[in-house]
Design a protein around this motif. Structure first.
Motif, PDB file in Angstrom:
ATOM      1  N   GLY A  28      37.724  37.922 -47.425  1.00 46.32           N
ATOM      2  CA  GLY A  28      38.565  39.056 -47.086  1.00 46.32           C
ATOM      3  C   GLY A  28      38.571  40.127 -48.155  1.00 46.32           C
ATOM      4  N   SER A  29      38.344  39.741 -49.416  1.00 44.47           N
ATOM      5  CA  SER A  29      38.272  40.742 -50.486  1.00 44.47           C
ATOM      6  C   SER A  29      36.830  41.141 -50.779  1.00 44.47           C
ATOM      7  CB  SER A  29      38.941  40.221 -51.755  1.00 44.47           C
ATOM      8  OG  SER A  29      38.272  39.083 -52.254  1.00 44.47           O
ATOM      9  N   THR A  30      35.932  40.177 -50.946  1.00 40.78           N
ATOM     10  CA  THR A  30      34.535  40.523 -51.228  1.00 40.78           C
ATOM     11  C   THR A  30      33.903  41.284 -50.060  1.00 40.78           C
ATOM     12  OG1 THR A  30      34.033  38.226 -50.600  1.00 40.78           O
ATOM     13  CG2 THR A  30      34.014  38.758 -52.945  1.00 40.78           C
ATOM     14  N   GLY A  31      34.387  41.021 -48.840  1.00 45.68           N
ATOM     15  CA  GLY A  31      33.889  41.768 -47.693  1.00 45.68           C
ATOM     16  C   GLY A  31      34.271  43.238 -47.724  1.00 45.68           C
ATOM     17  N   LEU A  32      35.306  43.572 -48.479  1.00 48.19           N
ATOM     18  CA  LEU A  32      35.703  44.968 -48.632  1.00 48.19           C
ATOM     19  C   LEU A  32      34.806  45.715 -49.619  1.00 48.19           C
ATOM     20  CD1 LEU A  32      39.576  44.470 -48.778  1.00 48.19           C
ATOM     21  CD2 LEU A  32      38.303  45.589 -46.936  1.00 48.19           C
ATOM     22  N   ILE A  33      34.060  44.954 -50.440  1.00 45.97           N
ATOM     23  CA  ILE A  33      33.184  45.546 -51.455  1.00 45.97           C
ATOM     24  C   ILE A  33      31.715  45.460 -51.031  1.00 45.97           C
ATOM     25  CG2 ILE A  33      32.455  45.442 -53.866  1.00 45.97           C
ATOM     26  CD1 ILE A  33      35.394  46.280 -53.396  1.00 45.97           C
ATOM     27  N   GLU A  81      23.386  51.472 -51.623  1.00 45.48           N
ATOM     28  CA  GLU A  81      24.803  51.128 -51.576  1.00 45.48           C
ATOM     29  C   GLU A  81      25.202  50.751 -50.148  1.00 45.48           C
ATOM     30  OE1 GLU A  81      28.477  51.143 -54.032  1.00 45.48           O
ATOM     31  OE2 GLU A  81      26.353  51.410 -54.509  1.00 45.48           O
ATOM     32  N   ARG A  82      26.041  49.735 -50.029  1.00 45.83           N
ATOM     33  CA  ARG A  82      26.562  49.371 -48.715  1.00 45.83           C
ATOM     34  C   ARG A  82      27.605  50.383 -48.259  1.00 45.83           C
ATOM     35  NH1 ARG A  82      25.487  44.205 -46.888  1.00 45.83           N
ATOM     36  NH2 ARG A  82      24.601  42.776 -48.423  1.00 45.83           N
ATOM     37  N   GLN A  83      27.666  50.572 -46.965  1.00 40.87           N
ATOM     38  CA  GLN A  83      28.731  51.385 -46.400  1.00 40.87           C
ATOM     39  C   GLN A  83      29.990  50.529 -46.296  1.00 40.87           C
ATOM     40  OE1 GLN A  83      27.808  53.193 -42.641  1.00 40.87           O
ATOM     41  NE2 GLN A  83      29.906  53.860 -42.264  1.00 40.87           N
ATOM     42  N   LEU A  84      31.086  51.026 -46.846  1.00 37.96           N
ATOM     43  CA  LEU A  84      32.331  50.267 -46.822  1.00 37.96           C
ATOM     44  C   LEU A  84      32.963  50.329 -45.436  1.00 37.96           C
ATOM     45  CD1 LEU A  84      33.947  51.289 -50.235  1.00 37.96           C
ATOM     46  CD2 LEU A  84      32.531  49.293 -49.708  1.00 37.96           C
ATOM     47  N   ASN A  85      33.368  49.180 -44.929  1.00 34.70           N
ATOM     48  CA  ASN A  85      34.030  49.109 -43.631  1.00 34.70           C
ATOM     49  C   ASN A  85      35.536  49.289 -43.800  1.00 34.70           C
ATOM     50  OD1 ASN A  85      31.706  48.421 -41.879  1.00 34.70           O
ATOM     51  ND2 ASN A  85      31.631  46.576 -43.139  1.00 34.70           N
ATOM     52  N   GLU A  86      36.180  49.720 -42.720  1.00 34.59           N
ATOM     53  CA  GLU A  86      37.630  49.900 -42.756  1.00 34.59           C
ATOM     54  C   GLU A  86      38.318  48.550 -42.955  1.00 34.59           C
ATOM     55  OE1 GLU A  86      39.242  52.727 -42.729  1.00 34.59           O
ATOM     56  OE2 GLU A  86      37.406  53.924 -42.508  1.00 34.59           O
ATOM     57  N   ARG A  87      39.462  48.558 -43.604  1.00 32.86           N
ATOM     58  CA  ARG A  87      40.200  47.321 -43.869  1.00 32.86           C
ATOM     59  C   ARG A  87      40.546  46.588 -42.572  1.00 32.86           C
ATOM     60  NH1 ARG A  87      42.525  46.586 -48.964  1.00 32.86           N
ATOM     61  NH2 ARG A  87      42.106  48.273 -50.447  1.00 32.86           N
ATOM     62  N   SER A 125      27.107  51.446 -57.894  1.00 29.54           N
ATOM     63  CA  SER A 125      28.507  51.750 -58.170  1.00 29.54           C
ATOM     64  C   SER A 125      29.141  50.623 -58.985  1.00 29.54           C
ATOM     65  CB  SER A 125      29.280  51.940 -56.864  1.00 29.54           C
ATOM     66  OG  SER A 125      29.424  50.702 -56.195  1.00 29.54           O
ATOM     67  N   TYR A 126      30.234  50.961 -59.653  1.00 28.23           N
ATOM     68  CA  TYR A 126      30.965  49.934 -60.392  1.00 28.23           C
ATOM     69  C   TYR A 126      31.515  48.874 -59.447  1.00 28.23           C
ATOM     70  CZ  TYR A 126      34.386  47.714 -63.416  1.00 28.23           C
ATOM     71  OH  TYR A 126      35.109  46.789 -64.116  1.00 28.23           O
ATOM     72  N   ALA A 127      31.878  49.293 -58.208  1.00 29.39           N
ATOM     73  CA  ALA A 127      32.424  48.341 -57.238  1.00 29.39           C
ATOM     74  C   ALA A 127      31.406  47.236 -56.931  1.00 29.39           C
ATOM     75  CB  ALA A 127      32.824  49.073 -55.956  1.00 29.39           C
ATOM     76  N   GLU A 128      30.186  47.628 -56.580  1.00 33.50           N
ATOM     77  CA  GLU A 128      29.176  46.612 -56.251  1.00 33.50           C
ATOM     78  C   GLU A 128      28.722  45.866 -57.507  1.00 33.50           C
ATOM     79  OE1 GLU A 128      25.967  47.805 -53.769  1.00 33.50           O
ATOM     80  OE2 GLU A 128      27.271  48.233 -52.054  1.00 33.50           O
ATOM     81  N   PHE A 129      28.675  46.555 -58.630  1.00 33.01           N
ATOM     82  CA  PHE A 129      28.324  45.891 -59.887  1.00 33.01           C
ATOM     83  C   PHE A 129      29.294  44.751 -60.185  1.00 33.01           C
ATOM     84  CE2 PHE A 129      28.694  45.838 -64.625  1.00 33.01           C
ATOM     85  CZ  PHE A 129      27.431  45.332 -64.897  1.00 33.01           C
TER      86      PHE A 129
END
Length: 431
Positions: free
Chosen positions: A84-89, A97-103, A176-180
């Motif tokens: 649920g959290s890693t799927g947000l990143i 870069e992956r496209q971020l999905n809505e929560r 990005s720092y998020a994916e890193f």
């Protein structure tokens, strides 16, 4: 077919580790001797994570689920983590870069993927599968706590060496720092599951090895415990191309995304060069039975017995034997091996979706349908084929060139148009 093989371990192996190695399900691992001993001893808790980056699990996930089932059959305790959290990143891809999905979307996928995992793992007994969601422990954690408790154990130099990160660092867009930070989040998961459930083993694809070892290193540094990791080989076709959603050729476990008929055909069409390996990895057949099928590939490849068994076994595991029996009947009936009107209409619909298709009304001409589906190149060729007895509708030969589809439609919805023995097209009624 006489039904799918029982879901059980092969009793000719002394240790589930030895069976996993024989089946080609171990590409890389931490200390092999220590891991083999751990799996031969008292039950241990292990986990595999599935990120909700799509609305369904797929073929690569199935490879992991089957390894999980084998370990569960050996008495070990599975945790199925849906991220649920890693799927947000999103785990960094080597290319972009992956496209971020809505929560909200991710939350829906978390629930659905969790239900999917339960189809393949037992919910009974002392080692029943448990579902966990990493959002439960990441959401309450502050940024400061995350950096102090987790981040301090990671070295940037080591993180930069991870394959996907290195590839992205060398690209024009970078990372990005998020994916890193993804590998830190996955390491946090393993440590948290160790603390909460005494989890000592994580499974994942070999392309996840950097993320897997991030967890083992974090547990070693923070807790002084040596945990284990097992990386399974990537699933590729005979040319070495990976199957997966990022490659655009995913085989989904959701019947609405990949129908049972399409799944059956996928396995049926596998190359002789890899069919034995696929039987080892994706079925519960014994090595004795697989050896028989290997000999069949060598001696009578034209019969494609190994492919038929593979298709039946895997489709049954995913969708059940009853559905697979309907699929097999549909596949046979399309080529004259059964009554089309006796088939489940939904399964027949799935089968027809893979064929060239024409939309008609009941009074439409068979000749026109032949031409529009490109079974012939012209109306004159269509007429000759009909008068020569080379055309059938729903496995009934048509000899009148003026024939229409009136009274010939299956379930008032569709028909199977054939020229010769193996050239097929689908006919659907205009809605």
């Amino acid at each position: 077919m006489t039904g799918a093989a029982p879901i059980r371990l092969d009793p000719t192996f002394d240790n589930v580790w030895d069976e996993l190695v024989w089946r080609g399900s171990v590409h890389v691992s931490t200390d092999e001797t220590a891991l083999r001993d751990a799996l031969a001893g008292d039950p241990i808790t292990f986990y595999c994570g599935f990120d909700p980056t799509a609305p369904s699990l797929h073929l690569g996930n199935l490879a992991q689920l089957i390894v999980m089932r084998r370990l569960q059959l050996a008495g070990h305790k599975p945790l199925a983590l849906v991220g649920g959290s890693t799927g947000l990143i999103g785990d960094p891809k080597p290319t972009s870069e992956r496209q971020l999905n809505e929560r909200e979307t991710v939350a829906e996928w978390v629930e659905y993927l969790g239900g999917q995992t339960l189809r393949f793992l037992s919910e009974d007994g002392d080692n029943a599968v448990r579902l966990v969601n990493n959002l439960d422990w990441t959401a309450p954690m502050s940024t400061v706590d995350f950096l102090r408790e987790i981040g301090k154990h990671f070295r940037v130099g080591t993180m930069l060496k991870k394959d996907a990160v290195a590839a992205r660092m060398d690209s024009e867009d970078g990372i990005s720092y998020a994916e890193f930070s993804y590998q830190v989040l996955q390491g946090l998961d393993f440590r948290e599951l160790y603390l909460r459930h005494d989890c000592l083993l994580q499974l994942g694809g070999s392309d996840q090895w950097g993320n897997l070892t991030a967890g083992t290193e974090l547990i070693r540094k923070a807790e002084g415990v040596h945990a284990h990791a097992l990386g399974t080989p990537l699933i590729t076709d005979a040319d070495g191309r990976k199957f997966g959603k990022s490659e655009g050729n995913a085989v989904w476990l959701d019947a609405n995304l990949t129908s049972p008929y399409a799944m059956y055909q996928f396995w049926l069409n596998q190359d002789d060069a890899i069919v034995v390996s696929l039987l080892q990895k994706f079925t519960f057949l014994s090595r004795e039975r697989i050896a028989e099928l290997e000999r069949a590939v060598a001696d009578e490849p034209f019969r494609r017995e190994a492919q038929r068994v593979l298709a039946y076994e895997v489709t049954s595991f995913v969708h059940g034997s009853d559905t697979t029996d309907e699929v097999v009947a549909a596949s046979a009936a399309l080529f004259g091996g059964g009554a089309l009107d006796a088939l489940n209409p939904d399964v027949l619909d799935q089968a027809l979706s893979s064929l060239p298709t024409v939309t008609v009304t009941p009074d439409s001409s068979v000749l026109e349908a032949l031409r529009e589906t490109k079974l012939v190149s012209s109306l004159s060729e269509a007429r000759r084929a009909v008068t020569q007895g080379a055309v059938s509708v729903n496995n009934e030969r048509i000899t009148d060139a003026e024939s229409t589809f009136e009274g010939r439609l299956l379930h008032q919805r569709f028909a199977v148009l054939r020229r010769g023995k193996k050239t097929l097209a689908a006919v659907r009624v205009q809605s």
